[in-house]
Design an enzyme around this catalytic site. Sequence first.
Site, PDB file in Angstrom:
ATOM      1  N   ASP A 136     -22.344  11.103  -5.833  1.00 20.47           N
ATOM      2  CA  ASP A 136     -23.787  11.183  -5.555  1.00 20.47           C
ATOM      3  C   ASP A 136     -24.358  12.519  -6.006  1.00 20.47           C
ATOM      4  O   ASP A 136     -25.153  13.151  -5.296  1.00 20.47           O
ATOM      5  CB  ASP A 136     -24.033  10.973  -4.042  1.00 20.47           C
ATOM      6  CG  ASP A 136     -25.509  10.735  -3.733  1.00 20.47           C
ATOM      7  OD1 ASP A 136     -25.927  10.974  -2.587  1.00 20.47           O
ATOM      8  OD2 ASP A 136     -26.232  10.342  -4.666  1.00 20.47           O
ATOM      9  N   LYS A 138     -26.753  14.850  -7.561  1.00 20.21           N
ATOM     10  CA  LYS A 138     -28.171  14.827  -7.962  1.00 20.21           C
ATOM     11  C   LYS A 138     -28.808  16.147  -7.533  1.00 20.21           C
ATOM     12  O   LYS A 138     -28.220  16.867  -6.712  1.00 20.21           O
ATOM     13  CB  LYS A 138     -28.883  13.634  -7.297  1.00 20.21           C
ATOM     14  CG  LYS A 138     -28.793  13.608  -5.793  1.00 20.21           C
ATOM     15  CD  LYS A 138     -29.307  12.286  -5.236  1.00 20.21           C
ATOM     16  CE  LYS A 138     -29.159  12.257  -3.718  1.00 20.21           C
ATOM     17  NZ  LYS A 138     -29.449  10.926  -3.161  1.00 20.21           N
ATOM     18  N   ASN A 141     -28.667  17.540  -4.070  1.00 24.64           N
ATOM     19  CA  ASN A 141     -27.356  17.895  -3.512  1.00 24.64           C
ATOM     20  C   ASN A 141     -26.745  19.119  -4.169  1.00 24.64           C
ATOM     21  O   ASN A 141     -25.553  19.376  -4.004  1.00 24.64           O
ATOM     22  CB  ASN A 141     -26.399  16.705  -3.634  1.00 24.64           C
ATOM     23  CG  ASN A 141     -26.821  15.566  -2.730  1.00 24.64           C
ATOM     24  OD1 ASN A 141     -27.533  15.776  -1.751  1.00 24.64           O
ATOM     25  ND2 ASN A 141     -26.411  14.354  -3.061  1.00 24.64           N
ATOM     26  N   ASP A 157     -23.309  17.307   0.366  1.00 22.40           N
ATOM     27  CA  ASP A 157     -23.517  15.890   0.684  1.00 22.40           C
ATOM     28  C   ASP A 157     -22.399  14.993   0.149  1.00 22.40           C
ATOM     29  O   ASP A 157     -22.471  14.485  -0.963  1.00 22.40           O
ATOM     30  CB  ASP A 157     -24.878  15.406   0.147  1.00 22.40           C
ATOM     31  CG  ASP A 157     -25.209  14.052   0.752  1.00 22.40           C
ATOM     32  OD1 ASP A 157     -26.404  13.703   0.793  1.00 22.40           O
ATOM     33  OD2 ASP A 157     -24.281  13.339   1.178  1.00 22.40           O
ATOM     34  N   THR A 176      10.136  -1.321  -4.830  1.00 21.72           N
ATOM     35  CA  THR A 176      10.597  -1.600  -6.202  1.00 21.72           C
ATOM     36  C   THR A 176       9.403  -2.189  -6.943  1.00 21.72           C
ATOM     37  O   THR A 176       8.803  -3.145  -6.475  1.00 21.72           O
ATOM     38  CB  THR A 176      11.741  -2.649  -6.203  1.00 21.72           C
ATOM     39  OG1 THR A 176      11.179  -3.868  -5.695  1.00 21.72           O
ATOM     40  CG2 THR A 176      12.889  -2.218  -5.319  1.00 21.72           C
TER      41      THR A 176
HETATM   42  C1  LIG Z   1     -23.255  17.542   4.375  1.00 26.78           C
HETATM   43  C2  LIG Z   1     -24.608  17.141   3.930  1.00 26.78           C
HETATM   44  N1  LIG Z   1     -25.011  15.878   3.846  1.00 26.78           N
HETATM   45  N2  LIG Z   1     -24.228  14.878   4.258  1.00 26.78           N
HETATM   46  C3  LIG Z   1     -24.795  13.635   4.414  1.00 26.78           C
HETATM   47  N3  LIG Z   1     -26.035  13.458   4.010  1.00 26.78           N
HETATM   48  N4  LIG Z   1     -24.067  12.687   4.963  1.00 26.78           N
HETATM   49  C4  LIG Z   1     -25.620  18.161   3.600  1.00 26.78           C
HETATM   50  C5  LIG Z   1     -26.766  17.786   2.910  1.00 26.78           C
HETATM   51  C6  LIG Z   1     -27.741  18.720   2.627  1.00 26.78           C
HETATM   52  C7  LIG Z   1     -27.584  20.045   3.031  1.00 26.78           C
HETATM   53  N5  LIG Z   1     -28.622  20.916   2.747  1.00 26.78           N
HETATM   54  C8  LIG Z   1     -28.667  22.230   3.110  1.00 26.78           C
HETATM   55  O1  LIG Z   1     -27.753  22.833   3.661  1.00 26.78           O
HETATM   56  C9  LIG Z   1     -29.908  22.927   2.783  1.00 26.78           C
HETATM   57  C10 LIG Z   1     -31.055  22.393   2.215  1.00 26.78           C
HETATM   58  C11 LIG Z   1     -31.961  23.462   2.140  1.00 26.78           C
HETATM   59  C12 LIG Z   1     -33.281  23.564   1.676  1.00 26.78           C
HETATM   60  C13 LIG Z   1     -33.925  24.806   1.761  1.00 26.78           C
HETATM   61  C14 LIG Z   1     -33.288  25.950   2.298  1.00 26.78           C
HETATM   62  C15 LIG Z   1     -31.977  25.818   2.765  1.00 26.78           C
HETATM   63  N6  LIG Z   1     -31.296  26.925   3.323  1.00 26.78           N
HETATM   64  O2  LIG Z   1     -30.115  26.832   3.742  1.00 26.78           O
HETATM   65  O3  LIG Z   1     -31.911  28.045   3.369  1.00 26.78           O
HETATM   66  C16 LIG Z   1     -31.321  24.578   2.674  1.00 26.78           C
HETATM   67  N7  LIG Z   1     -30.047  24.231   3.067  1.00 26.78           N
HETATM   68  C17 LIG Z   1     -26.410  20.426   3.683  1.00 26.78           C
HETATM   69  C18 LIG Z   1     -25.428  19.475   3.971  1.00 26.78           C
END
Ligand SMILES: C/C(=N\NC(=N)N)c1ccc(NC(=O)c2cc3cccc([N+](=O)[O-])c3[nH]2)cc1
Length: 313
Positions: A136, A138, A141, A157, A176
């Site tokens: 995924d 993109k 992410n 992500d 085997t």
């Molecule tokens: C593990 C995960 N997603 N998993 C999931 N959707 N199942 C995941 C997805 C997105 C993030 N995003 C961030 O940590 C993240 C987005 C963002 C935007 C502006 C500013 C910050 N920041 O940390 O300052 C940001 N952090 C972190 C983790």
Amino acid sequence: QTIFPKEFQEKYLVSRGIGTGVCGEVKLAFERATCKKVAVKIINKKNFPSVGTATRNAEREIEILRRIDHPCLIKTEDFYQTEDTYYIVLELMEGGELFNRVKAGHGLDEAVAKLYFYQMLMAVEYLHRNGIIHRDLKPENILLASQAKTCLIKVTDFNQSKILEGETLSRTLCGTPSYLAPEVFTRAATTGYGPSVDAWSLGVLLFVCLGGYAPFYEHPSRPSVQEQIIQGEFTMVPSKWKGISDQAKDMVRKLLVVDPSLRLSITSALQHPWLQDPAMLAQANKLMYPPQDSDTEPSHNKRPREDEEGDNG
Ligand SMILES: C/C(=N\NC(=N)N)c1ccc(NC(=O)c2cc3cccc([N+](=O)[O-])c3[nH]2)cc1
């Protein structure tokens, strides 16, 4: 309003929302003991299609988040869950999502795109080496560590990620083999997904970073996006791609190849001429493996400062 588990509240003070994720949101939080800023990704389990896959999927992601350790992969600092929500505490990525850097309508400088792309390749090569396919990749992410152009990037992500079923395959192979059907040994043994799916996505990511627009997009007079992808039909609009080097375009073209067996692999992409750029490689390595104080400490102990002032006093 999200309610946080008690033990979470005791350790962290939650502040405002920062990211906009499709499945859940990201909030800024402060670790009470140290005042350290962290990001908290909130994932409601309800998002997932059915309970079964939800927990399995999420548990697999948490297992991946715990296991990975690479400078260009998001680091999980802490983890909490309630019966319907996951709270993942992560390092703060002050540069936000790559999506917001490129959506401005034109691409990044080629040198910046090359620095980011190289880091993405290193992250994905690490995942593949550890039997994980991201699936995924993109712009949403890909996170940027700071507002600076030349900065560290991290892939995040792992919701769609897949752990190559090496264990089931190896268990099958420990018996085997003489009775096993041929397809058990060929690539078809994995559900049609090879690591090459990530190479395609990186090609799309690079196209967007350089061109500032998507190679496959919805348009009334065009075939569906799916049709465009299956045909591998994309256009490098001259006005958007003038000034981009032929080597950069060559990298994109070799990744956006429909036949996965003919597509450039991650390892070969790292050998591509476009990335044989010592200045970029030095910069990337400095970002990925910053010299720690101990590394830069001179062998003799530092002269006291007043002594220096004394000299030019
Ligand atoms: C593990 C995960 N997603 N998993 C999931 N959707 N199942 C995941 C997805 C997105 C993030 N995003 C961030 O940590 C993240 C987005 C963002 C935007 C502006 C500013 C910050 N920041 O940390 O300052 C940001 N952090 C972190 C983790």
